[in-house]
Design a protein around this motif. Structure first.
Motif, short mmCIF file in Angstrom:
data_model
loop_
_atom_site.label_atom_id
_atom_site.label_comp_id
_atom_site.label_asym_id
_atom_site.label_seq_id
_atom_site.Cartn_x
_atom_site.Cartn_y
_atom_site.Cartn_z
N LYS A 54 -6.51 -0.44 -3.22
CA LYS A 54 -7.40 0.16 -4.29
C LYS A 54 -7.04 -0.29 -5.59
O LYS A 54 -6.20 -0.62 -6.06
CB LYS A 54 -7.44 1.54 -4.03
N SER A 83 -6.97 1.18 -8.48
CA SER A 83 -6.04 2.18 -8.96
C SER A 83 -4.55 1.67 -8.53
O SER A 83 -3.83 1.68 -9.68
CB SER A 83 -6.34 3.80 -8.74
N GLU A 84 -4.28 1.35 -7.50
CA GLU A 84 -3.18 0.86 -7.00
C GLU A 84 -2.89 -0.33 -7.75
O GLU A 84 -1.65 -0.32 -8.22
CB GLU A 84 -2.96 0.89 -5.59
N THR A 99 -7.66 -5.46 -0.24
CA THR A 99 -7.38 -4.46 0.71
C THR A 99 -6.90 -3.26 -0.04
O THR A 99 -6.68 -2.38 0.41
CB THR A 99 -6.51 -4.79 1.84
#
Length: 189
Positions: free
Chosen positions: A162, A164-165, A160
């Motif tokens: 992203k 990039s995160e 859940t």
């Protein structure tokens, strides 16, 4: 049961604080245990008092304990094959430099000696690496139990978030780890 996701380290530390047994197991919710998984790891620990922490063979983890399977194979087939491979290997364990905490077992006295998992890490990595370093620094060995197999879906809670995160979390955790221990070397180095 926590009302919210408090993170890997904090949740496991909460479990450590209420655990009653002589042997303590960290077991992720995205796992499927197979017959004999617990008993085989426990027997390996009992026969080898120098082992501080042990993990089973699995299908997905970031170290040598991962057996490679095609992603289309059903988990039940992976489990039965994993058990057969463990029997073929015909050894109780091999020493490791690090273990994945999807499933890890140790004696209560080792956990009491080493202490809680470091809650400075953002959920998503390096908590297990840090703990393995601490166990080894206290003179205990890390081992992979070759007679035990636990299926691991891996990263289910991260689907859940992203990419990039997730990358940012990993970079932050690596920085925390390296500030404490020096340059990070993977478990495969």
């Amino acid at each position: 049961i926590n009302e919210e996701n408090v993170g890997f380290s904090k949740a496991n530390n909460k479990g450590l604080s209420v655990a009653k047994g002589e042997y303590i197991v960290f077991l992720n919710p995205d796992t499927l245990v197979t017959p004999g998984w617990f008993e085989n790891m426990k027997v390996t620990l009992e026969k080898n008092p120098d082992i501080g922490l042990i993990s089973p063979l699995t299908n997905k983890v970031a170290n040598y304990g991962a057996l490679k399977f095609d992603s289309k194979i059903p988990k039940e087939k992976i489990c039965s094959t994993g058990i057969k491979i463990g029997k073929i290997l015909n050894a109780s364990h091999i020493e490791m430099k690090g273990l994945g905490f999807f499933c890890a077992m140790g004696r209560r006295k080792v956990f009491e000696e080493v202490g809680n998992l470091n809650e400075d890490f953002i959920t998503g990595g390096f908590e297990d690496d840090d703990y393995c370093y601490r166990i080894a620094k206290n003179g205990h060995k890390l081992a992979l139990c070759l007679s035990s197999f636990v299926y691991h879906a891996q990263f289910k809670s991260f689907e859940t978030i992203k990419f990039s995160e997730r990358l940012k979390i990993s970079e932050t955790n690596q920085k925390i780890f390296e500030e404490k221990w020096g340059e990070y070397k993977t478990q495969l180095d």
